[in-house]
Design an enzyme around this catalytic site. Sequence first.
Site, PDB file in Angstrom:
ATOM      1  N   HIS A 135       0.802  -1.216   0.000  1.00 14.69           N
ATOM      2  CA  HIS A 135       0.000   0.000   0.000  1.00 14.69           C
ATOM      3  C   HIS A 135       0.840   1.274   0.000  1.00 14.69           C
ATOM      4  O   HIS A 135       0.326   2.354   0.283  1.00 14.69           O
ATOM      5  CB  HIS A 135      -0.967  -0.018   1.177  1.00 14.69           C
ATOM      6  CG  HIS A 135      -1.921  -1.167   1.122  1.00 14.69           C
ATOM      7  ND1 HIS A 135      -2.793  -1.357   0.073  1.00 14.69           N
ATOM      8  CD2 HIS A 135      -2.114  -2.217   1.961  1.00 14.69           C
ATOM      9  CE1 HIS A 135      -3.499  -2.455   0.280  1.00 14.69           C
ATOM     10  NE2 HIS A 135      -3.110  -2.991   1.409  1.00 14.69           N
ATOM     11  N   LYS A 278     -18.507  -1.329 -19.310  1.00 15.88           N
ATOM     12  CA  LYS A 278     -19.906  -0.886 -19.233  1.00 15.88           C
ATOM     13  C   LYS A 278     -20.809  -2.010 -18.729  1.00 15.88           C
ATOM     14  O   LYS A 278     -21.622  -1.805 -17.813  1.00 15.88           O
ATOM     15  CB  LYS A 278     -20.371  -0.400 -20.606  1.00 15.88           C
ATOM     16  CG  LYS A 278     -21.805   0.109 -20.610  1.00 15.88           C
ATOM     17  CD  LYS A 278     -22.175   0.702 -21.953  1.00 15.88           C
ATOM     18  CE  LYS A 278     -22.478  -0.371 -22.975  1.00 15.88           C
ATOM     19  NZ  LYS A 278     -23.035   0.197 -24.223  1.00 15.88           N
ATOM     20  N   ASP A 362     -28.831  -3.485 -25.656  1.00 25.79           N
ATOM     21  CA  ASP A 362     -27.850  -2.454 -25.992  1.00 25.79           C
ATOM     22  C   ASP A 362     -28.122  -1.926 -27.402  1.00 25.79           C
ATOM     23  O   ASP A 362     -27.230  -1.408 -28.065  1.00 25.79           O
ATOM     24  CB  ASP A 362     -26.436  -3.036 -25.885  1.00 25.79           C
ATOM     25  CG  ASP A 362     -25.359  -1.958 -25.811  1.00 25.79           C
ATOM     26  OD1 ASP A 362     -25.638  -0.885 -25.252  1.00 25.79           O
ATOM     27  OD2 ASP A 362     -24.244  -2.183 -26.325  1.00 25.79           O
ATOM     28  N   LYS A 402     -31.009   0.157 -23.039  1.00 21.52           N
ATOM     29  CA  LYS A 402     -30.240   1.372 -23.324  1.00 21.52           C
ATOM     30  C   LYS A 402     -31.105   2.441 -23.986  1.00 21.52           C
ATOM     31  O   LYS A 402     -31.869   2.165 -24.898  1.00 21.52           O
ATOM     32  CB  LYS A 402     -29.044   1.062 -24.224  1.00 21.52           C
ATOM     33  CG  LYS A 402     -28.206   2.314 -24.529  1.00 21.52           C
ATOM     34  CD  LYS A 402     -26.867   1.977 -25.117  1.00 21.52           C
ATOM     35  CE  LYS A 402     -26.941   1.737 -26.610  1.00 21.52           C
ATOM     36  NZ  LYS A 402     -25.589   1.573 -27.191  1.00 21.52           N
ATOM     37  N   GLU A 435     -25.894   8.388 -22.767  1.00 22.46           N
ATOM     38  CA  GLU A 435     -26.391   7.011 -22.635  1.00 22.46           C
ATOM     39  C   GLU A 435     -26.771   6.665 -21.199  1.00 22.46           C
ATOM     40  O   GLU A 435     -26.104   7.058 -20.242  1.00 22.46           O
ATOM     41  CB  GLU A 435     -25.320   6.029 -23.122  1.00 22.46           C
ATOM     42  CG  GLU A 435     -25.686   4.570 -22.949  1.00 22.46           C
ATOM     43  CD  GLU A 435     -24.558   3.646 -23.363  1.00 22.46           C
ATOM     44  OE1 GLU A 435     -24.271   3.596 -24.576  1.00 22.46           O
ATOM     45  OE2 GLU A 435     -23.953   2.991 -22.492  1.00 22.46           O
TER      46      GLU A 435
END
EC number: 3.1.-.-
Length: 533
Positions: A135, A278, A362, A402, A435
């Site tokens: 980290h 997406k 879509d 969509k 979109e």
Amino acid sequence: LDSEVVTCFDNSIAGSFERFTTTRDAVLISNNAVKGLSAIKLQYGLLNDLPVSTVGNKPVTWYIYVRKNGEYVEQIDSYYTQGRTFETFKPRSTMEEDFLSMDTTLFIQKYGLEDYGFEHVVFGDVSKTTIGGMHLLISQVRLAKMGLFSVQEFMNNSDSTLKSCCITYADDPSSKNVCTYMDILLDDFVTIIKSLDLNVVSKVVDVIVDCKAWKWMLWCENSHIKTFYPQLQSAEWNPGYSMPTLYKIQRMCLERCNLYNYGAQVKLPDGITTNVVKYTQLCQYLNTTTLCVPHKMRVLHLGAAGASGVAPGSTVLRRWLPDDAILVDNDLRDYVSDADFSVTGDCTSLYIEDKFDLLVSDLYDGSTKSIDGENTSKDGFFTYINGFIKEKLSLGGSVAIKITEFSWNKDLYELIQRFEYWTVFCTSVNTSSSEGFLIGINYLGPYCDKAIVDGNIMHANYIFWRNSTIMALSHNSVLDTPKFKCRCNNALIVNLKEKELNEMVIGLLRKGKLLIRNNGKLLNFGNHFVNTP
């Protein structure tokens, strides 16, 4: 000057300090301390965008003073990040030089770090599929120089305190692991962990870095640190944004969609496409809903083909869905798919004999954007989708369809309100476009008793929400996948007639506990079989 203007003064210019003291909101940068004022003290600077800690033989020290609303701002004690990147990293202390050159055990013994989990937290554990620790930026630099992996930063804001990167193992190029880190001087980090109370099992610790409190999670066992890591900042790891109820009840007039970041692109890790991100973010959002997930769930995916003759969305859906789910996809173009059944051709000619539990679309007609005149409701494939929802979606089923500024349908907006829950969801990777996905969860159909708002008004409300909301462009959530898989929630499938739908049955539909359809074998796709289990 305008009261909202913040003026920056350079103390090396004569008269700057005097003007700073009389300015309402201002910042003074000085290489000398000002007596009586508290400062942010930085011990490095940037020269031609490269961090430097000395000029000649003199150390670089900057003092930064702030005035706000006519008052001096008292600065709290803080550690500061060093402004280095993976490519420009150079050690700035003897301890950092030792860390990069010494054996792990010898380093820990030299600095008395036996109880502080340094092997895991800082040196890093790469023995498992999931990376452990690492980290600090110096951790990645050390292991990357050893040839164990490659590092690709993917945070857009270079001045962020908490950063993230994508790590790919050298012996497994297809692997992608996310690692969050800070570039704190190693000496400072040792001071931080040695100040911790180890007599706890777990605790959230506030660490002041760059004048802001950052939450770190501490886990201990027998007064030894097991792990210590910065907690993710939820806004940067959000898969997307859902339209709040407040915007659904407005009565706006339709305007043009005017996004502040229209057309902006987000840098993706190598090997990951926008469509993959997406769909992953869409699935992550659906995981947060009361989506019905029965055994042998039936899913229809429209508009499956991507630009390269493959179906990236179907690949993500296949990975997300339970193993026994049945995935059918369709597109006008020829394509290769991971679906169980694929049908090539216009969706309006796609004959569906059985009912489905989830519809994902879509579909998009690019010609809708070039139509002159007013932006009105479009028909086209939306007519088929509306008919599918009314006739072929199970009661209790769900949809994700969509839409864009110009590709939308009035009747669909009204139909989506007949689900127990509905919203418009914008994926984080695509917030620079208009979109969104119309999400409908648990279809009630004629058994919905809510008032239905006109679809034209609802689309205007959506555009108003997009215009008035700043949405971060991000793909981070795609790498946070431990809980990605959609799990079967044992939703019941029953075949009931209309007269048998009483209040108890409708209550189960609303809660995502029940689907009403036939539960026999899925028919009429035998000629399009693609994959064999």
